[in-house]
Motif scaffolding. Structure first.
Motif, PDB file in Angstrom:
ATOM      1  N   MET A   1       0.841  -1.163   0.000  1.00 43.29           N
ATOM      2  CA  MET A   1       0.000   0.000   0.000  1.00 43.29           C
ATOM      3  C   MET A   1       0.889   1.228   0.000  1.00 43.29           C
ATOM      4  O   MET A   1       1.890   1.279   0.689  1.00 43.29           O
ATOM      5  CB  MET A   1      -0.922   0.001   1.220  1.00 43.29           C
ATOM      6  CG  MET A   1      -1.880   1.163   1.209  1.00 43.29           C
ATOM      7  SD  MET A   1      -3.046   1.205   2.572  1.00 43.29           S
ATOM      8  CE  MET A   1      -3.838  -0.356   2.416  1.00 43.29           C
TER       9      MET A   1
ATOM     10  N   VAL B   1       0.874   5.436   0.432  1.00 42.26           N
ATOM     11  CA  VAL B   1       0.175   6.646   0.855  1.00 42.26           C
ATOM     12  C   VAL B   1       0.836   7.797   0.129  1.00 42.26           C
ATOM     13  O   VAL B   1       2.057   7.951   0.180  1.00 42.26           O
ATOM     14  CB  VAL B   1       0.238   6.836   2.386  1.00 42.26           C
ATOM     15  CG1 VAL B   1      -0.415   8.152   2.785  1.00 42.26           C
ATOM     16  CG2 VAL B   1      -0.439   5.668   3.090  1.00 42.26           C
ATOM     17  N   ARG B   2       0.018   8.573  -0.580  1.00 43.36           N
ATOM     18  CA  ARG B   2       0.561   9.665  -1.392  1.00 43.36           C
ATOM     19  C   ARG B   2      -0.371  10.863  -1.345  1.00 43.36           C
ATOM     20  O   ARG B   2      -1.524  10.764  -0.927  1.00 43.36           O
ATOM     21  CB  ARG B   2       0.753   9.202  -2.831  1.00 43.36           C
ATOM     22  CG  ARG B   2      -0.553   8.796  -3.507  1.00 43.36           C
ATOM     23  CD  ARG B   2      -0.363   8.608  -4.999  1.00 43.36           C
ATOM     24  NE  ARG B   2      -1.545   8.111  -5.657  1.00 43.36           N
ATOM     25  CZ  ARG B   2      -2.625   8.830  -5.961  1.00 43.36           C
ATOM     26  NH1 ARG B   2      -2.686  10.102  -5.661  1.00 43.36           N
ATOM     27  NH2 ARG B   2      -3.655   8.276  -6.581  1.00 43.36           N
ATOM     28  N   GLU B   3       0.136  11.980  -1.803  1.00 47.35           N
ATOM     29  CA  GLU B   3      -0.681  13.185  -1.863  1.00 47.35           C
ATOM     30  C   GLU B   3      -1.785  13.007  -2.901  1.00 47.35           C
ATOM     31  O   GLU B   3      -1.551  12.447  -3.975  1.00 47.35           O
ATOM     32  CB  GLU B   3       0.190  14.389  -2.218  1.00 47.35           C
ATOM     33  CG  GLU B   3      -0.488  15.695  -1.941  1.00 47.35           C
ATOM     34  CD  GLU B   3       0.477  16.874  -1.946  1.00 47.35           C
ATOM     35  OE1 GLU B   3      -0.025  18.008  -1.875  1.00 47.35           O
ATOM     36  OE2 GLU B   3       1.697  16.669  -2.016  1.00 47.35           O
ATOM     37  N   LYS B   4      -2.972  13.463  -2.560  1.00 44.47           N
ATOM     38  CA  LYS B   4      -4.105  13.376  -3.482  1.00 44.47           C
ATOM     39  C   LYS B   4      -3.840  14.268  -4.689  1.00 44.47           C
ATOM     40  O   LYS B   4      -3.363  15.391  -4.551  1.00 44.47           O
ATOM     41  CB  LYS B   4      -5.395  13.811  -2.786  1.00 44.47           C
ATOM     42  CG  LYS B   4      -6.640  13.607  -3.632  1.00 44.47           C
ATOM     43  CD  LYS B   4      -7.901  13.896  -2.837  1.00 44.47           C
ATOM     44  CE  LYS B   4      -8.235  15.352  -2.960  1.00 44.47           C
ATOM     45  NZ  LYS B   4      -9.522  15.707  -2.360  1.00 44.47           N
TER      46      LYS B   4
ATOM     47  N   TRP C   1      -4.264  13.362   1.517  1.00 43.68           N
ATOM     48  CA  TRP C   1      -3.544  12.159   1.163  1.00 43.68           C
ATOM     49  C   TRP C   1      -4.522  11.031   0.905  1.00 43.68           C
ATOM     50  O   TRP C   1      -5.635  11.024   1.426  1.00 43.68           O
ATOM     51  CB  TRP C   1      -2.591  11.772   2.291  1.00 43.68           C
ATOM     52  CG  TRP C   1      -1.488  12.750   2.426  1.00 43.68           C
ATOM     53  CD1 TRP C   1      -0.231  12.656   1.911  1.00 43.68           C
ATOM     54  CD2 TRP C   1      -1.533  14.012   3.093  1.00 43.68           C
ATOM     55  NE1 TRP C   1       0.499  13.782   2.208  1.00 43.68           N
ATOM     56  CE2 TRP C   1      -0.285  14.634   2.940  1.00 43.68           C
ATOM     57  CE3 TRP C   1      -2.508  14.695   3.787  1.00 43.68           C
ATOM     58  CZ2 TRP C   1       0.016  15.880   3.460  1.00 43.68           C
ATOM     59  CZ3 TRP C   1      -2.219  15.948   4.313  1.00 43.68           C
ATOM     60  CH2 TRP C   1      -0.968  16.522   4.150  1.00 43.68           C
ATOM     61  N   VAL C   2      -4.098  10.094   0.089  1.00 43.25           N
ATOM     62  CA  VAL C   2      -4.888   8.902  -0.205  1.00 43.25           C
ATOM     63  C   VAL C   2      -4.000   7.682  -0.038  1.00 43.25           C
ATOM     64  O   VAL C   2      -2.781   7.767  -0.141  1.00 43.25           O
ATOM     65  CB  VAL C   2      -5.482   8.928  -1.639  1.00 43.25           C
ATOM     66  CG1 VAL C   2      -6.460  10.073  -1.813  1.00 43.25           C
ATOM     67  CG2 VAL C   2      -4.398   8.989  -2.695  1.00 43.25           C
ATOM     68  N   ALA C   3      -4.641   6.555   0.228  1.00 38.00           N
ATOM     69  CA  ALA C   3      -3.943   5.270   0.248  1.00 38.00           C
ATOM     70  C   ALA C   3      -4.270   4.578  -1.064  1.00 38.00           C
ATOM     71  O   ALA C   3      -5.418   4.564  -1.506  1.00 38.00           O
ATOM     72  CB  ALA C   3      -4.412   4.429   1.423  1.00 38.00           C
ATOM     73  N   GLU C   4      -3.263   4.035  -1.688  1.00 34.07           N
ATOM     74  CA  GLU C   4      -3.429   3.403  -2.994  1.00 34.07           C
ATOM     75  C   GLU C   4      -2.875   1.979  -2.939  1.00 34.07           C
ATOM     76  O   GLU C   4      -1.817   1.737  -2.373  1.00 34.07           O
ATOM     77  CB  GLU C   4      -2.678   4.232  -4.030  1.00 34.07           C
ATOM     78  CG  GLU C   4      -2.823   3.745  -5.436  1.00 34.07           C
ATOM     79  CD  GLU C   4      -2.033   4.624  -6.400  1.00 34.07           C
ATOM     80  OE1 GLU C   4      -0.988   4.159  -6.863  1.00 34.07           O
ATOM     81  OE2 GLU C   4      -2.465   5.754  -6.651  1.00 34.07           O
ATOM     82  N   ASN C   5      -3.619   1.061  -3.544  1.00 35.88           N
ATOM     83  CA  ASN C   5      -3.168  -0.325  -3.644  1.00 35.88           C
ATOM     84  C   ASN C   5      -3.469  -0.808  -5.053  1.00 35.88           C
ATOM     85  O   ASN C   5      -4.623  -0.748  -5.493  1.00 35.88           O
ATOM     86  CB  ASN C   5      -3.883  -1.191  -2.604  1.00 35.88           C
ATOM     87  CG  ASN C   5      -3.286  -2.565  -2.487  1.00 35.88           C
ATOM     88  OD1 ASN C   5      -2.109  -2.770  -2.793  1.00 35.88           O
ATOM     89  ND2 ASN C   5      -4.076  -3.519  -2.040  1.00 35.88           N
TER      90      ASN C   5
ATOM     91  N   ILE D   1      -7.493   3.716  -5.241  1.00 36.97           N
ATOM     92  CA  ILE D   1      -7.585   4.352  -3.933  1.00 36.97           C
ATOM     93  C   ILE D   1      -8.416   3.440  -3.039  1.00 36.97           C
ATOM     94  O   ILE D   1      -9.478   2.960  -3.427  1.00 36.97           O
ATOM     95  CB  ILE D   1      -8.195   5.755  -4.053  1.00 36.97           C
ATOM     96  CG1 ILE D   1      -7.218   6.628  -4.847  1.00 36.97           C
ATOM     97  CG2 ILE D   1      -8.478   6.344  -2.674  1.00 36.97           C
ATOM     98  CD1 ILE D   1      -7.733   8.002  -5.160  1.00 36.97           C
TER      99      ILE D   1
ATOM    100  N   SER E   1      -9.497   2.087   1.199  1.00 35.23           N
ATOM    101  CA  SER E   1      -9.668   2.352   2.620  1.00 35.23           C
ATOM    102  C   SER E   1      -9.298   1.066   3.345  1.00 35.23           C
ATOM    103  O   SER E   1      -9.586  -0.021   2.851  1.00 35.23           O
ATOM    104  CB  SER E   1     -11.131   2.717   2.900  1.00 35.23           C
ATOM    105  OG  SER E   1     -11.366   2.685   4.290  1.00 35.23           O
TER     106      SER E   1
END
Length: 61
Positions: free
Chosen positions: A1, A3-6, A48-52, A56, A58
């Protein structure tokens, strides 16, 4: 996963995730009339968002 800036192109996935969380968990309790504006408010400085795997996500959904 990751985590990056939206980024500007993330709105559709953020909206989709918000609606899924609302349907699943009832959060937020009330959705505003303009949901897209809710996830991209004018006063937003950073988010920020989590991406996998390019989506995006949760941790709970």
């Amino acid at each position: 996963m990751l985590v990056r800036e939206k980024e500007q192109g993330d709105e559709a996935q953020c909206l989709e995730l918000l609606l899924r969380v609302h349907r699943t968990d009832g959060y937020p309790l009330y959705l505003p009339a303009d949901v897209p504006a809710f996830i991209t408010p004018d006063y937003e400085v950073a988010a920020w968002v989590a991406e996998n795997d390019g989506r995006i996500v949760s941790p709970r959904v």
